[in-house]
Design an enzyme around this catalytic site. Structure first.
Site, PDB file in Angstrom:
ATOM      1  N   TYR A  45      10.445  -2.539  10.705  1.00  0.00           N
ATOM      2  CA  TYR A  45      10.955  -1.716   9.352  1.00  0.00           C
ATOM      3  C   TYR A  45      10.838  -2.298   9.156  1.00  0.00           C
ATOM      4  O   TYR A  45       9.307  -1.610   7.775  1.00  0.00           O
ATOM      5  CB  TYR A  45      12.416  -0.607   9.749  1.00  0.00           C
ATOM      6  CG  TYR A  45      12.138  -0.341   8.737  1.00  0.00           C
ATOM      7  CD1 TYR A  45      11.434   0.848   8.746  1.00  0.00           C
ATOM      8  CD2 TYR A  45      12.654  -0.165   7.859  1.00  0.00           C
ATOM      9  CE1 TYR A  45      11.773   2.398   7.818  1.00  0.00           C
ATOM     10  CE2 TYR A  45      12.999   0.168   6.118  1.00  0.00           C
ATOM     11  CZ  TYR A  45      12.630   2.388   6.847  1.00  0.00           C
ATOM     12  OH  TYR A  45      12.444   2.867   5.542  1.00  0.00           O
TER      13      TYR A  45
ATOM     14  N   LYS B 238       7.222  -1.793   6.338  1.00  0.00           N
ATOM     15  CA  LYS B 238       7.188  -0.966   4.267  1.00  0.00           C
ATOM     16  C   LYS B 238       6.666  -2.002   3.774  1.00  0.00           C
ATOM     17  O   LYS B 238       6.321  -2.053   2.628  1.00  0.00           O
ATOM     18  CB  LYS B 238       8.586  -0.746   4.193  1.00  0.00           C
ATOM     19  CG  LYS B 238       9.412   0.542   4.908  1.00  0.00           C
ATOM     20  CD  LYS B 238       8.482   1.403   4.560  1.00  0.00           C
ATOM     21  CE  LYS B 238       9.054   3.028   5.263  1.00  0.00           C
ATOM     22  NZ  LYS B 238       8.414   4.297   5.064  1.00  0.00           N
TER      23      LYS B 238
END
Ligand code: ZN
Length: 655
Positions: free
Chosen positions: A552, A556
């Site tokens: 994650y 990002k």
């Protein structure tokens, strides 16, 4: 056309005004009779004043109400004597008439009465119904309109030639009706305008309307229908081509616009008629349509020439008005193009939709009138008089400023819930038309507004993205703002235990899909009339990652870097790209009460402490993030690109 009268439905509306409400709605249910605020109805009755004295009152439809959904407060009660007296005047300006009608009302809170109130008062029947029925317009908008009407109805109707609606029309009916009317009179045909029927009861007046219009339809049916089948499939739709066209229309209008494309067989066949220029350039069905469609559609794509011709039309007729006029914008509202079919244009998606509804009927009526000897509209000066009517110009002068994103189009990924949903709501509230993409099919029915378009789409599927972008441009005409929000946050896993397949899946959705969408929408964003704007929903994990969220955090971080490069590459195209980094937004589907309680307990906090565990000690909501996203699309950020702004209540590791 059939009567929709139903005894048990009707019995729910006991008194005269109730019956008036009921059959007005029946008229409103049939778009071949009235559309979008068109038509009006009335009832005359007696009501007591505060002293118990009975007064003769005309309840007439108020402006701003639609017959299909009208209720009792939609009818303005006017003193009959005051209204009738107005008809005895030789002349009355529209502004004076509006004032006189307003002050004849016995209810200070009632809406502005219909401009046809005096005409309704004049007709000596309790119930009066007025529509702009397609079949009547098709008969009268022909070279031999009056003869067709006489052939259908004989002596049973009073025929009134076209004059401007409002006082002039009421005055003409005041003079003509007593001369032509007799015991067998059941209606009035207004050439190039519509039809009135009347009766002792709501049902009688309504069913006369249905009967008279049906007679017109039956008469028309005797004339053979020409077959205009579309010749071949439309060419492949190119979203950038329509976005470019939208930029030209917006430049002519002076503001961004919504364009909706209709390439159904009906629209395509009409747009491809060899004689389309001739038949479509006659004028609107009735003058009141001019406000929605302009007098003429643009046939083809020459926007600048259209605007030039509009300025010439304004200059040629502007001296018809007593007071100096403000020219409306010269951009077209209806486009007929052999490849696109019918395009309709509005400041909002709702306006574009109304334009489409009206023009679909216009096509029907033009085709019918062509069977009857040729379509003939009123001359330009009559249309101009309604387009630049005092009352309409006054409305323009009074109109407040529109919301900031009016006429602009935003696309939000992951729009069905959480931060994405909040962005959808915020952008809609600020006037934008919004396309929401989500893998959840519920996105399609999420919001019932013309400015909302939900498309089920898995952003990881590039072909699905292409289809969604194409559908978005057909619906609204282009793209001004792109909100990249969709993402997944898998359950925590240390790097040592992280399978490559999971890593790939997270990067596919959180990173690759955004690259694909950026690249697909670049040709649209660079044609945005006010410049393109992209807002990326990043994460606090970019500046301050945590253990167990490698995929994650990496996705990002890479997305943030992608945004920075895009800001560099696209600045020259007047596209701004900025990133928000939210943290601890708990009002999303992910965070159920149980999960929240668990996490709070894990850190030895109450839920309240856990939610506000930041420098400012405040709770950060989806709406807070959405407001920052919307602000970044607005003028406060016009000088900002490539920026990253936290929205997290303040985080010690980030600050
Ligand atoms: Zn009318």
């Amino acid at each position: 056309m059939h009567s929709l009268w139903n005894d048990s439905e009707a019995s729910l509306f006991a008194d005269a005004l109730g019956q008036r409400v009921y059959t007005s709605r029946l008229l409103g249910r049939n778009p071949a009779l009235v559309m979008h605020g068109g038509g009006n109805t009335s009832v005359k009755t007696h009501v007591p004043d505060l002293f118990g004295r009975m007064q003769h009152v005309l309840y007439v439809k108020g402006s701003g109400w639609d017959l299909a959904t009208i209720e009792r407060p939609g009818f303005t009660p006017l003193r009959m004597d005051a209204v009738l007296e107005l008809a005895t005047l030789e002349q009355l300006s529209d502004v004076d008439m509006a004032n006189a009608l307003r002050t004849a009302s016995i209810d200070a809170n009632a809406p502005m009465p219909s401009v046809e109130a005096i005409l309704h008062a004049l007709l000596p029947y309790p119930f009066v119904d007025h529509t702009h029925a397609d079949a009547i317009i098709a008969l009268t908008n022909t070279p031999n309109g009056r003869e067709h009407i006489e052939r259908v109805y004989g002596e049973r109707v009073v025929i009134i030639p076209y004059v401007m609606p409002g006082f002039k029309l009421a005055r003409l009916v005041y003079e003509e009706f007593p001369k032509q009317a007799h015991d067998g009179t059941v209606g009035i045909i207004l050439l190039n305008h519509g039809i009135f029927t009347f009766g002792a009861t709501a049902r009688e007046s309504y069913e006369r309307m249905i009967a008279l219009v049906t007679e017109a339809e039956d008469y028309i049916a005797q004339f053979p229908a020409a077959d205009h089948a579309p010749t071949g499939e439309p060419p492949a739709f190119n979203p950038a081509e329509l976005a470019e066209f939208r930029a030209q229309v917006a430049a002519a209008a002076g503001f961004p616009v919504i364009i909706t494309a209709h390439d159904d067989d009906h629209a395509l066949a009409f747009a491809r008629r060899p004689d389309v220029t001739e038949v479509a350039q006659q004028g609107p069905l009735t003058p009141d349509h001019v406000i929605r469609t302009k007098r003429l559609p643009l046939v083809g794509r020459a926007v600048a020439a259209y605007a030039e011709a509009y300025r010439a039309y304004f200059a040629a007729h502007a001296d018809r008005a007593a007071a100096p006029l403000t020219m409306l914008d010269p951009a077209p509202r209806v486009i007929l193009d052999p490849a696109w079919g019918l395009l309709t244009i509005g400041r909002t998606a709702g306006e574009a939709q109304i334009g489409a509804d009206i023009y679909q009927h216009t096509i029907d009526v033009i085709e019918t009138a062509e069977r009857l000897g040729g379509y003939r509209a009123l001359p330009p000066e009559d249309i101009f008089d309604v387009e630049y009517w005092d009352l309409e110009q006054a409305k323009l002068r009074k109109a407040g400023s529109a919301p900031e994103f009016t006429g602009e189009i935003a696309l939000v990924t992951g729009g069905a819930s959480g931060i994405g949903r909040a962005c959808v709501d915020e952008l809609l509230a600020r006037g934008a038309a919004v396309v929401a993409l989500d893998v959840n099919p519920a996105v399609e029915g999420l919001i019932a507004k013309p400015g909302y378009f939900g498309v089920q789409c898995d952003v990881a599927d590039e072909a699905a993205l292409t289809g969604a972008v194409s559908a978005a441009v057909r619906r609204f005409g282009g793209l001004d703002m792109l909100i990249l929000n969709a993402g997944i946050f898998p359950a925590g896993k240390r790097i040592a235990d992280l399978p490559l397949a999971e890593w790939d899946r997270v990067l596919r959705i959180n990173l690759d899909a955004n690259l694909a969408l950026l690249s697909q929408t670049h040709p649209l964003l660079k044609r945005a009339p006010r410049g393109g704007r992209v807002v990326i929903v990043g994460s606090k994990n970019v500046p301050a990652p945590g253990p167990g969220a490698a995929a994650y955090s990496a996705s990002k971080a890479a997305l943030t870097q992608l945004a920075r490069v895009a800001a560099l590459e696209w600045g020259g195209d007047n596209i701004r790209i900025n990133t928000v980094h939210p943290n601890a937004v708990f009002d999303t589907g992910l965070w159920t009460d149980d999960v929240l309680a668990n996490r709070a307990q894990h850190y030895g906090m109450t839920v309240e402490q856990y939610k506000t565990n930041n420098v400012l000690k405040i709770e950060v909501t989806s709406r807070d993030v959405a407001r920052l996203v919307a602000a970044m699309c607005g003028s406060a950020f016009r000088c900002t690109t490539g920026a990253q702004v936290p929205v997290d209540g303040g985080n010690e590791r980030v600050i």
